[in-house]
Enzyme design. Structure first.
Site, short mmCIF file in Angstrom:
data_model
loop_
_atom_site.label_atom_id
_atom_site.label_comp_id
_atom_site.label_asym_id
_atom_site.label_seq_id
_atom_site.Cartn_x
_atom_site.Cartn_y
_atom_site.Cartn_z
N ASP A 90 35.91 -30.14 56.27
CA ASP A 90 34.72 -29.75 55.53
C ASP A 90 33.39 -30.01 56.23
OD1 ASP A 90 36.90 -29.61 53.93
OD2 ASP A 90 36.08 -30.73 52.26
N GLU A 99 44.30 -40.96 51.94
CA GLU A 99 43.91 -39.64 52.43
C GLU A 99 43.51 -39.71 53.91
OE1 GLU A 99 40.85 -36.09 50.94
OE2 GLU A 99 40.65 -38.13 50.18
#
Length: 819
Positions: free
Chosen positions: A584, A790
């Site tokens: 991102d 994550e």
């Protein structure tokens, strides 16, 4: 050739079985389809719930169930009612210790706030059509005086007039029974029966019934009608009914209602409004949580016409023992992690089990905006305000995280499959075929997030719910498919390999299609047209502007060598983010320009092209194979010709310097610059390899004690702003880099140190150290905190982002002990 045929034939068989189109199947095909349907029919496929069951491929009249719990010994317990997996619940532990969706497993939940250690076993009959859940609870501290209130809910979906679920009259044996009818599943019976434990009761009181229907000393049941689309709101409905009931009790009883001994009865649900019986049922059991031995009960589903029924607690126990033994022995057969009773073995089995435990079946509509027009010259956030519901659609998929991302992610799923295929090859194909089914027949598009129905939509921030056909994601499904084909190609080159495998493995029903080649003729061609449309959609939708560079390339003398059709850009990026790329906030050219070309977009097209080439080879489509080979070569040549920066020694994005009107490299050493290497698109004899390995091995740039950093320490954006992909360690790209090192240096990695040149010794040491660092850090976090994460902090190695992220982080299991 036969092994290659197997892979494609499996894929299409799974597609056909997904739609129950078995009318034209051969006997061998039907055998696979029948086994798939039976073994994968039932499981806790509601990924967003701590425990929630629904059947796969039953869309019109599925039976649904869920488990909720809270401490109803005081009023504050209502705020701690558990249903959907939520990091905010602050549980000490939740997740599967042993699990396989085909047979079942064991889930452990440690809830300190509710003083409850809850273990849930799920097991199935050998036919797969019947199942049982054992709920075992114990107090964490039996002196705290809490009450464990377990709330079960059942619903027989189906507004067809035929489907129903009714509670049967009590028979005095202490069990609760329901009779159900599903248009698709047929007739069945649900039995809920206690094995041990005591319901809460104060011996100093003559009765625990504070008002009619509210009595904690026995199970409480209410039935009502909830629309099928709102079954996921079971907790909200329960709390609403219970809150109204508590208010009414306080009004009627006054001070008596605050008697602590009667709190559990006060917080027992009742049919306050006289709802007529419906297909939705609550069953509440409030156990005295002061008994160190705890409580236990079984929930058993039996199809009425089934030959193998589960009729006793002893049978449930036997199936549980068999299930756990089966999963553990299969794991040990496929992964070599010693010692068997050690913490690393426990960690690996638990991590793989949680990846498999996140597999869900989703059905419903998705929100799509097909009318918003993208302005390629504007890089502000695009508001998708013209959505419409489309579908319904279905998807069988694993999820990145049950807590934060209980839905299908196109970018993540390919990485999940790289792990799943090592445990259950056929299951990986069934999942990938479900994704391929979503390829639109006309456009070839697949949404980057598959969010089907209100239950899945509820867990998604509103700004991410709507999908758009202009926005892509890295095509990791084709990466996974390519890896599957790579395995088959290797088998093809050594035709004896399949026959040298262990007899047990040869007969394993979960690897049928790795060793059966007779299905290709019937099915292989069915999937190719869909994949071709998807391939063309990706290339067309993300194609860049070559003409903007023609004059510059001509001046550089390389225009004739460049391939104008193989330049790409991620559509939909903003000034600060490039969500379509999957990374991102990774730095991109600033300011953004319409002529920007992204090296990773080109690399992913190379992966797709390579995969399509292999499929065409399997199908004997010689002309198509030649085209793909040519396109793959063009991608590889453009990577070097257009995106390699010799001065920087890495692959870079391109943009145009508006002041000098020149082609400009935008280089940020890190994951983006490594992708051509990680995806094995660089020729094995490339002169660039040593410089790329040097970059990865450099502790002053991206090498660390925890894995490769996503962005170089020397980059101006390192650790800045959101710091999502600007430094933290991510398992998925590290895994690809390790796999690429094996591909480019196979003879080096298996040799003794000091055997090869200094450059190759760098690769040797890098592979050894990087693999060790990744395993040690993920394990260390799990051992200290109980979860995989994550990503991992670039400075400390501490887990970051979403906890219990057993999506691509589960690839650590492959690193630890894949045989």
């Amino acid at each position: 050739m036969q092994c290659l045929a197997v892979l494609l034939s499996l894929l299409v068989v799974a597609l056909c079985s997904a739609g129950h189109d078995t009318g034209q199947l051969s006997n061998s095909s039907r055998s696979f389809a029948e086994y798939t349907d039976q073994s994968l029919l039932w499981a806790p496929y509601r990924s967003n719930c701590y425990f929630g069951i629904r059947p796969r491929n039953v869309d019109q009249s599925p039976f649904m169930m869920g488990v909720m719990w809270f401490d109803n010994s005081d009023a504050s317990g209502l705020s701690r009612m558990r249903h959907f997996v939520d990091q905010g619940d602050r549980l000490t532990k939740y997740g599967w210790e042993v699990y396989d969706p085909r047979v079942g497993g064991k889930e452990v939940i440690i809830d300190e706030e509710n003083n409850l250690n809850l273990t849930l076993y799920f097991t199935k009959s050998h036919s797969g059509e019947n199942w049982a859940v054992r709920v075992h609870g114990q107090p964490i501290d039996f002196t705290r005086g809490t009450v464990a209130s377990i709330v079960l809910y059942f619903n027989q979906n189906g507004e067809d007039g035929e489907s129903k679920l009714v509670k049967l009259p009590e028979l005095g044996d202490g069990s609760t029974k329901f009779h159900g009818v599903s248009k698709e599943l047929g007739e069945y019976q649900i039995t809920v029966e206690d094995n041990k434990g005591s319901y809460f009761s104060d011996p100093n009181l003559s009765t625990m019934e504070i008002v009619p229907g509210c009595d904690s000393s026995k199970p409480t049941h209410i039935s009502l009608t909830i629309p099928d689309s709102n079954v996921w709101m079971a907790k909200d409905v329960f709390l609403s009914i219970l809150s109204d009931s508590v208010k009414k009790i306080v009004e009627e009883k006054g001070a008596e209602a605050v008697n602590p001994s009667l709190f559990p009865s006060t917080f027992t649900v009742r049919n306050l409004y006289g709802f007529p019986p419906g297909n939705f049922h609550y069953l509440q059991k409030s156990f005295d949580n002061s008994d160190p031995e705890g409580f236990e009960f079984d929930i058993v589903y039996n199809k009425l016409n089934a030959q193998e029924k589960i009729l006793s607690a002893q049978k449930v126990t036997a199936l549980i023992v068999e299930t756990l033994k089966h999963v553990e022995s299969k794991f040990d057969r496929l992964f070599e992690i010693e010692p068997k009773n050690g913490k690393h073995h426990e960690f690996a089995l638990e991590t793989l089990s949680n990846l498999l435990g996140g597999i869900g079946y989703f059905h419903g509509t998705q929100l799509v905006d097909r009318t918003t027009i993208f302005d390629d010259e504007q890089f502000e956030e695009i508001k998708l305000l013209n959505s419409r519901e489309e579908g319904p659609l279905s998807l069988f998929t694993s999820v990145p995280s049950r807590a934060a991302f209980p839905r299908g992610f196109y970018w993540d799923e390919g990485f999940h499959l790289l792990q799943i295929m090592e445990y259950d090859f056929d299951l990986a194909f069934v999942i990938i075929s479900s994704w391929f089914e979503l390829i639109e027949d006309d456009s070839g598009w697949i949404a980057r997030e598959i969010i089907l129905g209100d239950e899945a939509r509820n867990k998604v921030p509103e700004e991410f719910r709507i999908q758009n056909p202009n926005i892509a994601n890295p095509p990791t499904l084709l990466l996974a498919f390519s890896e599957m084909l790579e395995r088959a190609i290797k088998s093809q080159e050594d035709s004896a390999m399949a026959f040298e495998k262990d007899d047990v493995m040869m007969q394993d029903e979960t690897n049928q299609l790795e060793f059966n080649s007779n299905l290709l003729v019937e099915y292989a061609r069915k999937i190719y047209p869909k994949l071709l449309k998807h391939y063309n959609w990706f290339k067309d939708s993300q194609r860049g502007l070559f003409e903007e560079y023609e004059e510059m390339l001509n001046e550089e003398g390389i225009l004739e060598k460049a391939h104008e059709d193989e330049v790409y850009v991620w559509r939909g990026r903003t000034i600060s983010h490039c969500l379509p790329s999957g990374m991102d906030d990774y730095p991109r050219p600033q300011p953004p320009d319409v002529a920007e070309l992204n090296v990773d977009a080109l690399a992913w097209v190379g992966v797709m092209t390579r995969s399509m080439k292999r499929i065409a080879h399997v199908l004997g489509l010689e002309e198509d194979e030649k085209h793909y080979q040519n396109w793959e070569n063009n991608v590889i040549e453009n990577l070097d010709l257009l995106h390699w920066n010799e001065a920087q020694g890495c692959y870079c994005d391109l943009t145009i310097d508006s002041f000098e009107d020149a082609r400009t490299f935008v280089c940020h050493e890190g994951y983006i610059s490594l992708l051509p290497f990680a995806l094995k698109l660089i020729p094995r004899d490339s002169a660039h390899l040593d410089r790329i390995v040097s970059l990865m091995a450099d502790p002053e740039r991206i090498f660390s004690d925890y894995g490769l950093l996503s962005l170089s320490r020397k980059d101006e954006y390192f650790g800045t702003s959101e710091n999502y992909w600007r430094g933290p360690v991510w398992m998925n790209i590290n895994y690809l880099c390790l796999d690429a090192l094996k591909y480019y240096y196979p003879e080096v990695l298996s040799a003794k140190e000091g055997t090869f040149s200094p450059e190759k010794q760098v690769a040797q040491k890098l592979f050894k150290d990087l693999k060790s660092n990744l395993i040690n850090n993920v394990f260390k976090n799990w051992e200290e905190k109980g979860y995989c994460y994550e990503s991992y902090d670039q400075h400390t190695g501490e887990g970051k982002g979403v906890e219990h992220f057993t999506g691509w982080t589960a690839l650590v299991v492959n690193l630890m002990g894949r045989k």
